[in-house]
Design a protein around this motif. Structure first.
Motif, PDB file in Angstrom:
ATOM      1  N   UNK B 192      26.574  46.694  35.535  1.00  0.00           N
ATOM      2  CA  UNK B 192      26.632  46.049  34.229  1.00  0.00           C
ATOM      3  C   UNK B 192      25.235  45.804  33.675  1.00  0.00           C
ATOM      4  N   UNK B 193      24.317  45.402  34.557  1.00  0.00           N
ATOM      5  CA  UNK B 193      22.941  45.197  34.092  1.00  0.00           C
ATOM      6  C   UNK B 193      22.388  46.506  33.522  1.00  0.00           C
ATOM      7  N   UNK B 194      22.675  47.613  34.208  1.00  0.00           N
ATOM      8  CA  UNK B 194      22.172  48.910  33.742  1.00  0.00           C
ATOM      9  C   UNK B 194      22.771  49.295  32.394  1.00  0.00           C
ATOM     10  N   UNK B 195      24.079  49.074  32.259  1.00  0.00           N
ATOM     11  CA  UNK B 195      24.728  49.413  30.990  1.00  0.00           C
ATOM     12  C   UNK B 195      24.135  48.560  29.856  1.00  0.00           C
ATOM     13  N   UNK B 196      23.932  47.291  30.162  1.00  0.00           N
ATOM     14  CA  UNK B 196      23.388  46.392  29.148  1.00  0.00           C
ATOM     15  C   UNK B 196      21.981  46.831  28.747  1.00  0.00           C
ATOM     16  N   UNK B 197      21.159  47.188  29.747  1.00  0.00           N
ATOM     17  CA  UNK B 197      19.788  47.621  29.466  1.00  0.00           C
ATOM     18  C   UNK B 197      19.793  48.925  28.668  1.00  0.00           C
ATOM     19  N   UNK B 198      20.725  49.819  28.995  1.00  0.00           N
ATOM     20  CA  UNK B 198      20.817  51.068  28.250  1.00  0.00           C
ATOM     21  C   UNK B 198      21.168  50.803  26.791  1.00  0.00           C
ATOM     22  N   UNK B 199      22.141  49.927  26.579  1.00  0.00           N
ATOM     23  CA  UNK B 199      22.516  49.570  25.212  1.00  0.00           C
ATOM     24  C   UNK B 199      21.346  48.961  24.455  1.00  0.00           C
ATOM     25  N   UNK B 200      20.592  48.089  25.133  1.00  0.00           N
ATOM     26  CA  UNK B 200      19.430  47.454  24.507  1.00  0.00           C
ATOM     27  C   UNK B 200      18.376  48.515  24.161  1.00  0.00           C
ATOM     28  N   UNK B 201      18.160  49.460  25.078  1.00  0.00           N
ATOM     29  CA  UNK B 201      17.153  50.497  24.841  1.00  0.00           C
ATOM     30  C   UNK B 201      17.522  51.331  23.615  1.00  0.00           C
ATOM     31  N   UNK B 202      18.803  51.643  23.460  1.00  0.00           N
ATOM     32  CA  UNK B 202      19.225  52.443  22.297  1.00  0.00           C
ATOM     33  C   UNK B 202      19.029  51.656  20.997  1.00  0.00           C
ATOM     34  N   UNK B 203      19.310  50.345  21.042  1.00  0.00           N
ATOM     35  CA  UNK B 203      19.060  49.514  19.861  1.00  0.00           C
ATOM     36  C   UNK B 203      17.567  49.499  19.559  1.00  0.00           C
ATOM     37  N   UNK B 204      16.742  49.412  20.600  1.00  0.00           N
ATOM     38  CA  UNK B 204      15.291  49.432  20.432  1.00  0.00           C
ATOM     39  C   UNK B 204      14.823  50.740  19.830  1.00  0.00           C
ATOM     40  N   UNK B 205      15.444  51.828  20.284  1.00  0.00           N
ATOM     41  CA  UNK B 205      15.102  53.142  19.733  1.00  0.00           C
ATOM     42  C   UNK B 205      15.422  53.199  18.244  1.00  0.00           C
ATOM     43  N   UNK B 206      16.604  52.681  17.883  1.00  0.00           N
ATOM     44  CA  UNK B 206      16.977  52.665  16.464  1.00  0.00           C
ATOM     45  C   UNK B 206      15.949  51.876  15.656  1.00  0.00           C
ATOM     46  N   UNK B 207      15.558  50.701  16.168  1.00  0.00           N
ATOM     47  CA  UNK B 207      14.585  49.867  15.463  1.00  0.00           C
ATOM     48  C   UNK B 207      13.264  50.593  15.280  1.00  0.00           C
ATOM     49  N   UNK B 208      12.813  51.256  16.345  1.00  0.00           N
ATOM     50  CA  UNK B 208      11.523  51.957  16.273  1.00  0.00           C
ATOM     51  C   UNK B 208      11.591  53.097  15.256  1.00  0.00           C
ATOM     52  N   UNK B 209      12.683  53.868  15.280  1.00  0.00           N
ATOM     53  CA  UNK B 209      12.802  55.010  14.365  1.00  0.00           C
ATOM     54  C   UNK B 209      12.838  54.529  12.909  1.00  0.00           C
ATOM     55  N   UNK B 210      13.569  53.452  12.670  1.00  0.00           N
ATOM     56  CA  UNK B 210      13.688  52.940  11.312  1.00  0.00           C
ATOM     57  C   UNK B 210      12.402  52.229  10.880  1.00  0.00           C
ATOM     58  N   UNK B 211      11.660  51.732  11.875  1.00  0.00           N
ATOM     59  CA  UNK B 211      10.412  51.040  11.575  1.00  0.00           C
ATOM     60  C   UNK B 211       9.430  51.869  10.767  1.00  0.00           C
ATOM     61  N   UNK B 212       9.515  53.191  10.906  1.00  0.00           N
ATOM     62  CA  UNK B 212       8.602  54.045  10.146  1.00  0.00           C
ATOM     63  C   UNK B 212       9.094  54.277   8.715  1.00  0.00           C
ATOM     64  N   UNK B 213      10.319  53.865   8.421  1.00  0.00           N
ATOM     65  CA  UNK B 213      10.868  54.042   7.072  1.00  0.00           C
ATOM     66  C   UNK B 213      10.836  52.749   6.272  1.00  0.00           C
ATOM     67  N   UNK B 214      10.896  51.617   7.014  1.00  0.00           N
ATOM     68  CA  UNK B 214      10.892  50.315   6.352  1.00  0.00           C
ATOM     69  C   UNK B 214       9.798  49.470   6.983  1.00  0.00           C
ATOM     70  N   UNK B 215       9.633  48.242   6.480  1.00  0.00           N
ATOM     71  CA  UNK B 215       8.669  47.374   7.137  1.00  0.00           C
ATOM     72  C   UNK B 215       9.314  46.766   8.380  1.00  0.00           C
TER      73      UNK B 215
END
Ligand SMILES: Nc1ncnc2c1ncn2[C@@H]1O[C@H](COP(=O)(O)OP(=O)(O)OP(=O)(O)O)[C@@H](O)[C@H]1O
Ligand SMILES: [Mg+2]
Lengths: 228, 306
Positions: B192-215
């Motif tokens: 469960x910890x691994x699944x949770x960390x994976x989900x968090x990493x994907x959210x982080x990836x989304x934030x980083x990718x969008x960060x270059x389009x918005x502030x």
């Protein structure tokens, strides 16, 4: 050699005590029957051995190690394979997935399970929820064997099944015994259980009240402890 | 209205949808498998964006920043799961909502404390700068196309992980009977910890990718979180396929609604009223779609458990 040694086991559900001192043991390559009427504590004893219930008193030793209070996944990895009451197959996994999800290395492979229970091979890509009760029972046994346990625990593996299927399950148990598998069996059908058992333990109200060979469990004792 | 403009809007919708998918994938796994409502999922999005912006600014490389966003979000996810979330699996949803809402406040304040209140900016990496020519004479930002590509790769990878690997089988087994899979020797807590960390990493990836389009700023995660919840409810809780379809549906509906509805209402109501009515309706559109889908399929488009 003693595989499993349970002594003076006490377990509770919240504040209410269910086990008041349960003793039994299973030796290498031995088939041991754990008996008793409804609600006498057989399932509670098994769940306490596996750490699904945390025992509050007494000792549980497996291959010489004290396992009382350990987390259940660690206990299982030491070599105990549980076929639980009510089967509890994973309904959203296919038959094959149920078998391999928790499998560990050893002599038991998919091929051997399929030859023990040919019906499972026919249904390998079906979801477990679509199986009949008997097939689910076979799956639960196969799933436990795939973890290559030193000790297999069967809790009411023939309950609620059609006579033909019960015979299939008993045949499989006899085959496992012939292979030298150590087994702890809980079952209510004495006619099939007694011939296959090497030793018997009887529970009454959370205590072990009898232990001995199947032929020592006389009709009077059977009537006293197991009759309805 | 040219075809080029419509194609551009379609791609914008798709890119938005893919970004929502990256958020929704973790959310739907955590909700579906562990039965946990995690409001703090938007914080991982924000953490990813800040980590990427800060590391990219310090090293001059967007890619090192992107790696840092994955690492930071996964680390935050692991920490939060072990310290807080574990205690919440057996609690009711209200406790989960309260505790994870508190986490939002903690993460937001901590980020404000570390980076200040001013937004950070993240540049599109040079290799992905520029535009690609599309049929119909349109040009489209290469970077946005790359986001679509990454989203598709993640979707395929996750689908494979869940449906084909032993890890995926164990996750699904835990979803139906956690105690039983543990009794068979599987360390479900660590899983469960691994699944949770994976989900968090994907959210982080989304934030980083969008960060270059918005502030990149504090609070950027919560509006996306709300949309991600809409996505997983539409798609069917626990289903990766549902999250993908739901995300693309929401992305397209929202983008095209905002583009087309004001134009449509202008025809009937004239430019002044038409534009405001259209815009108001456009912002409600995904919720209307959600209500309609739930009316006909109460468990979403792809209910996870049969
Ligand atoms: N989850 C539970 N909560 C509270 N009490 C329980 C629970 N499960 C069992 N008990 C009680 O513990 C006692 C022992 O039950 P247990 O299920 O171990 O019996 P059993 O010998 O396995 O019976 P059966 O033959 O019906 O399976 C019973 O009195 C039962 O009412
Ligand atoms: Mg029982």
């Amino acid at each position: 050699m003693t595989l499993l040694q349970v002594s003076g086991l006490e377990s509770f559900y919240g504040a209410s005590q269910a086990l008041f001192g349960v003793d039994f043991s299973v030796g290498q390559s031995e088939v041991v029957a754990l008996m008793g009427r409804n609600g006498m504590g057989k399932t509670t004893a098994i769940n306490s051995v596996l750490g699904l219930i945390r025992p509050r008193g007494g000792g549980v030793r497996f291959i010489g190690r004290d396992i009382a209070g350990m987390q259940s996944y660690r206990i299982a990895r030491l070599g105990i394979g549980l076929v639980p009451e009510g089967r509890r197959c994973f309904p959203n996994l296919t038959v094959r997935e149920n078998l391999v999800a928790a499998a560990r290395q050893g002599p038991w492979t998919l091929t051997r399970i399929n030859s023990l229970f040919p019906r499972l091979e026919e249904r390998q890509d079906q979801y477990a929820h679509s199986l009949s009760g008997g097939e689910q029972q076979m799956l639960a046994i196969g799933r436990a064997l795939m973890t290559n346990p030193q000790l297999l625990i069967l809790d009411e593996a023939t309950e609620g099944l059609a006579p033909v299927i019960r015979q299939d399950i008993w045949a499989a148990i006899r085959r496992l015994k012939a292979d030298g598998q150590s087994i702890l069996v809980v079952d209510k059908t004495l006619a099939e259980l007694l011939p296959v058992a090497d030793r018997c333990f009887v529970l009454e109200k959370g205590r072990t009240v009898f232990s001995g060979k199947p032929d020592e469990l006389t009709p009077e004792l059977q009537d006293r402890y197991l009759g309805v | 209205m040219s075809t080029a403009l419509i194609i551009e809007q379609l791609l914008n919708g798709l890119q938005f949808g893919v970004m929502l998918f990256l958020m929704a994938a973790g959310l739907t796994l955590i909700f579906g498998v562990m039965g946990l409502i995690n409001l703090a999922h938007g914080s991982f999005y924000m953490i990813g964006a800040f980590a990427c912006a800060a590391v990219a600014a310090a090293t001059g490389s967007f890619w090192i920043g992107l790696a840092a966003s994955l690492a930071a979000a996964a680390a935050a996810g692991t920490l939060v799961e072990v310290a807080v979330i574990r205690r919440l699996y057996d609690r009711d949803h209200l406790d989960q909502v309260l505790a994870t809402f508190a986490l939002i406040l903690i993460f937001s304040e901590a980020t404000r404390w570390l980076f200040g209140s001013f937004p950070l900016y993240l540049d599109i990496p040079p290799v992905l700068a520029g535009a690609v020519a599309l049929p119909g004479g349109a040009h489209y930002q290469l970077y946005r196309l790359a986001i679509i590509g990454i989203g598709v790769l993640v979707a395929v990878g996750l689908y494979y992980l869940i449906s084909r690997t032993r890890l995926g089988m164990r996750i699904r087994a835990g979803e139906s009977d956690r105690e039983m899979i543990a009794a068979l020797g599987v360390d479900i807590g660590t899983l469960y910890t691994m699944v949770f960390a994976l989900g968090a990493a994907l959210a982080g990836l989304a934030g980083a990718l969008v960060g270059a389009l918005q502030s990149v700023q504090v609070g950027m995660g919560e509006p996306v979180l709300i949309l991600a919840f809409v996505v997983i409810v539409i798609g069917g809780i626990g289903s990766i396929k549902g999250a993908l379809v739901g995300a693309v549906l929401v992305g397209l509906t929202d983008t095209l609604g905002r583009f087309l509805l004001p134009k449509l209402f202008t025809v009937f109501l004239g430019p002044a009223d038409g534009a405001t009515t259209g815009a108001a309706l456009a912002s409600m559109l995904i919720y209307i779609v959600m209500a309609l889908i739930l009316a006909f399929r109460p468990k979403g488009l792809f209910p996870a458990t049969a």
